[in-house]
Write an enzyme that holds these catalytic residues in place. Structure first.
Site, PDB file in Angstrom:
ATOM      1  N   GLU A 104       0.838  -1.200   0.000  1.00  0.00           N
ATOM      2  CA  GLU A 104       0.000   0.000   0.000  1.00  0.00           C
ATOM      3  C   GLU A 104       0.868   1.244   0.000  1.00  0.00           C
ATOM      4  OE1 GLU A 104      -3.302   2.378   2.736  1.00  0.00           O
ATOM      5  OE2 GLU A 104      -2.615   0.382   3.322  1.00  0.00           O
ATOM      6  N   LYS A 140      -7.428 -15.420  16.526  1.00  0.00           N
ATOM      7  CA  LYS A 140      -7.671 -15.017  15.133  1.00  0.00           C
ATOM      8  C   LYS A 140      -9.130 -14.652  14.870  1.00  0.00           C
ATOM      9  CE  LYS A 140      -3.834 -17.935  13.707  1.00  0.00           C
ATOM     10  NZ  LYS A 140      -3.352 -19.099  12.968  1.00  0.00           N
ATOM     11  N   ASP A 158       2.454 -14.320  12.643  1.00  0.00           N
ATOM     12  CA  ASP A 158       1.303 -14.924  11.970  1.00  0.00           C
ATOM     13  C   ASP A 158       0.381 -13.795  11.500  1.00  0.00           C
ATOM     14  OD1 ASP A 158      -0.947 -16.281  11.148  1.00  0.00           O
ATOM     15  OD2 ASP A 158      -0.940 -17.689  12.825  1.00  0.00           O
ATOM     16  N   HIS A 171      -2.653  10.427  -1.278  1.00  0.00           N
ATOM     17  CA  HIS A 171      -2.794   9.143  -1.953  1.00  0.00           C
ATOM     18  C   HIS A 171      -2.700   9.289  -3.467  1.00  0.00           C
ATOM     19  CE1 HIS A 171      -3.646   5.965   0.998  1.00  0.00           C
ATOM     20  NE2 HIS A 171      -4.042   6.955   1.784  1.00  0.00           N
TER      21      HIS A 171
END
Length: 596
Positions: A275, A407, A483, A581
Site C-alpha cells: 500500500e 484469530k 502470523d 494518496h
C-alpha cells in the site's frame, strides 16, 4: 416467413457420369434425405408457420384444461354429476381432443425423424468412408473454403460447428523439464501416480520438489506461473514448519519508517506492504514523535491463552470442576502439571465460563520469547489428561473452544487481553503539530472524538476505536515473520487524544490489549524475517531475560501504531488524505509502454 426444419446431414450433389463410367451406389445419407422428405414436407400443409401453429395448440391445450378443471371443481362443490355436460363444456372437450391429437402427432414426427436419423447414422460402414474419400479426391486441390461445387449445382451447407473459446479449454503449458527423470516425475504427478505432497520426501531435494510441483500446476491448470519466482529461496527452511507443498514465493517490498524514539532508544521499523503512503505516513509520525522528545511504552500484561471445552452429564458436575480449578490449592497442582510441558511455559491463571453443562477453561500463561500457541496447547493437554483421572465423566469436546480467542475479534481479548497488553503515549508539541503535521491541536482532538470514538461506537466496533492500527500491525507482522492472521486481535486498539499544557500541546496514546508476537519459532527463523528482527535488535531468544525480546517487539509495534495514528489523523484533519494518496499511491508510469 415459413420456418422449416432442415436436415443436419450434408447432402452430396449429384454427379454427371461419362458414357463408360458406372454410377456409384446411392449414398445412405441420400437415402436418409429421401426418408426425411415426407416428414419435412408435412409442415407445408399448415396455414401458419410451424412455430405459430405449435404455440396456438399449446395455448389451446392449457386453456381448455384450466377451463375444464375449474368447471369440474364447481360441480364437485355443488354436488352436480360430472357426466352432465353443457354446450360450452362439450366444445372444450372437443378442442382438448383436437389439441392432444395435434401435439401427439407433432412429437411423434420428431421421434420418428430422430429414430430414422439415428438408424442411418448407425449403419455407417467402410463403403461410406470409401465414397467420401473418392468424392474428396475429385474435388481438386483443397482451398480455405473447401471444394468448389460443379456448375449449376447447389453447394452443400455444412452444419454449423459450435465455437470453442480459448478460455473454456486452454492449451496446457508445458515447460521442458531439466532432465528426463524430472519429466517422468512430472508426468507421474499429473497422472496421480505420485502424490504432490510427497515430492520432498521422495526426492530429498526441496527446491527440486518445488520446481516440479510448479510445473505440474501449470500443466494441470493450463495457467502460467511465470511471474512467481522460484530461485533465491531456501525451501529447506520451511519444511515441516512454515508452508506445505510450495511452488515459489511471493515478493513483498519492505520499507523502513523511523527512527522511532521509544523509551529512549531509536528503532528503524521494517514494514512489508504493497500500500502506497503507509510507510511514508508512519515515517512522518515517527518524525513528529522524535521532534517532541520520543514516546513512552509500558507493558501491562503478558500471557498467551488457550481455552478447551469440556462437557459433563449435568451442569452441577461442570460447576464442580469450575470450583476445583479456581481453588488456589488445587491451582498450584495444575500449574505444576502445566509447567512440566516446557522450560518457558508458566501457568498464570485459569478463567472459567459455563454454558449449561459445558465448561470453558481459559488458560493464561507466559511463553518466553515465543508467541506460544503450540507451547500453551501442549501444557493444556497435560492438564486435561490429569483432570480426566479426577473427573472420569468429563468429555473433552476440543482443546480449543473459541473462548481463547484466536484469530477472531472478541470481547474477551479486548477486556482481558491476550499475548502482550501495551499502552504507548507521547506529547506532541504545538510547534511540531503545526510545522510537521500541518494541523492544529484542537482540530485533532475533535476529529479523534468524533471519528475514532463516536464514529466507531456508532458502527458497533469491537476493539476498533482507531484510525488504521491494523495497517501498521499487518506490515510489521509480515516483515518480522509473525502470523498475519493474528493481526485481527493484535489490532485491537483505542486511540486517545487530549489537549494539555493549557491546550497548546497534544497528548496522544494507543492502548492495545492483545498484541501476539514472538521472536522465535514460526516464520521468525526465515532469512528475510530474521534480518528484519535483527534490525530491531530482537532476533531470537534472550537467554539472560527470557521473553524480553518478544515484549520489546510488542512495544515497537505499539509505538509504530502511535506514529501511524498521529500522521493519518493529521492528514484527515488538514484535508491532505486524498491529495497524498493521489501523489504517492498512484502509478505515473506509462502502462502501455510497461506492458509492451
Amino acid at each position: 416467413m415459413d420456418v422449416r426444419r432442415r436436415s443436419e446431414n450434408p447432402v452430396y450433389p449429384s454427379k454427371v457420369f461419362a458414357a463408360d463410367e458406372k454410377p456409384l451406389k446411392p449414398h445412405k445419407n441420400q437415402q436418409q434425405e429421401d426418408n426425411n422428405t415426407l416428414l419435412i414436407d408435412a409442415s407445408d400443409a399448415l396455414p401458419l408457420p410451424l412455430y405459430l401453429t405449435n404455440g396456438l395448440f399449446f395455448t389451446m391445450f392449457f386453456s381448455v384444461m384450466y377451463f375444464l378443471l375449474s368447471r369440474w371443481r364447481e360441480k364437485i362443490r355443488n354436488s352436480t354429476p360430472l357426466h352432465v355436460v353443457t354446450l360450452s363444456e362439450l366444445g372444450a372437450i372437443v378442442s382438448l381432443i383436437a389439441s392432444v391429437i395435434y401435439l401427439l402427432g407433432f412429437f411423434g414426427i420428431g421421434f420418428v425423424q430422430t429414430f430414422v436419423s439415428r438408424g442411418n447414422n448407425d449403419s455407417w460402414d467402410e463403403n461410406d468412408e470409401e465414397f467420401l474419400l473418392k468424392e474428396d479426391s475429385r474435388c481438386g486441390p483443397a482451398t480455405t473454403l473447401g471444394c468448389a461445387p460443379p456448375a449449376r449445382q447447389i453447394a452443400p451447407m455444412a452444419p454449423p460447428q459450435p465455437a470453442m473459446s480459448v478460455a473454456e479449454k486452454p492449451a496446457p503449458l508445458i515447460t521442458p523439464a531439466s532432465s528426463e527423470e524430472d519429466e517422468e516425475i512430472i508426468k507421474s504427478v499429473v497422472q496421480g501416480k505420485i502424490p504432490s505432497y510427497s515430492l520432498e520426501s521422495k526426492l530429498g531435494d526441496c527446491k527440486r520438489a518445488a520446481s516440479i510441483r510448479k510445473e505440474v500446476m501449470q500443466r494441470i491448470t493450463g495457467k502460467s506461473l511465470e511471474g512467481l519466482p522460484l530461485e533465491g529461496f531456501n525451501y529447506e527452511s520451511i519444511l515441516g514448519q512454515c508452508c506445505e507443498m510450495p511452488i515459489g514465493y511471493v515478493q513483498i517490498p519492505v520499507g523502513i519508517a523511523g527512527p522511532l524514539l521509544l523509551n529512549g532508544k531509536e528503532f528503524s521499523v521494517p514494514m512489508a506492504t504493497t500500500e502506497g503512503c503507509l510507510v511514508a505516513s508512519t515515517n512522518r509520525g515517527c518524525k513528529a514523535i522524535y521532534a517532541s522528545g520520543g514516546a513512552t511504552c509500558i507493558l501491562l500484561r503478558d500471557g498467551m491463552t488457550r481455552a478447551p471445552c469440556v462437557r459433563f452429564g449435568t451442569a452441577k458436575r461442570a460447576a464442580e470442576l469450575k470450583f476445583f480449578v479456581e481453588d488456589p490449592i488445587k491451582f498450584e497442582t495444575l500449574a505444576n502439571v502445566f509447567n512440566q510441558s516446557s522450560r518457558f511455559a508458566r501457568l498464570q491463571r485459569i478463567q472459567c465460563a459455563i454454558a449449561g453443562k459445558n465448561l470453558y477453561m481459559r488458560f493464561v500463561c507466559s511463553t518466553g520469547d515465543a508467541m506460544g500457541m503450540n507451547m500453551v496447547s501442549k501444557g493444556v493437554q497435560n492438564v486435561l489428561d490429569y483432570l480426566q483421572n479426577e473427573y472420569p465423566d468429563m468429555d473433552v469436546i476440543g482443546i480449543s473452544g473459541n473462548f481463547c480467542s484466536d484469530k477472531k475479534p472478541s470481547a474477551v481479548n479486548w477486556i482481558e487481553g491476550r499475548g502482550k497488553s501495551v499502552v504507548c503515549e507521547a506529547i506532541i508539541t504545538e510547534e511540531v503539530v503545526k510545522k510537521v503535521l500541518k494541523t492544529e491541536v484542537a482540530a485533532l482532538v475533535e476529529l479523534n472524538m468524533l471519528k475514532n470514538l463516536t464514529g466507531s461506537a456508532m458502527a458497533g466496533a469491537l476493539g476498533g476505536f482507531n484510525a488504521h492500527a491494523s495497517n501498521i500491525v499487518s506490515a510489521v507482522f509480515i516483515a518480522t515473520g509473525q502470523d498475519p492472521a493474528q493481526n485481527i486481535e493484535s489490532s485491537h486498539c483505542i486511540t486517545m487524544m487530549e489537549a494539555v499544557n493549557d491546550g497548546k500541546d497534544l497528548h496522544i496514546s494507543v492502548t492495545m490489549p492483545s498484541i501476539e508476537v514472538g521472536t522465535v519459532g514460526g516464520g521468525t527463523q526465515l532469512a528475510s524475517q530474521s534480518a528484519c528482527l535483527n534490525l530491531l535488535g530482537v532476533k531470537g531468544a534472550n537467554r539472560e531475560a527470557p521473553g524480553s525480546n518478544a515484549r520489546l517487539l510488542a512495544t515497537v509495534v505499539a509505538g509504530s501504531v502511535l506514529a501511524g495514528e498521529l500522521s493519518l489523523m493529521s492528514a484527515i484533519s488538514a484535508g491532505q488524505l486524498v491529495n497524498s494518496h493521489m501523489k504517492y499511491n498512484r502509478s505515473t508510469k506509462d502502462v502501455t509502454k510497461a506492458s509492451s
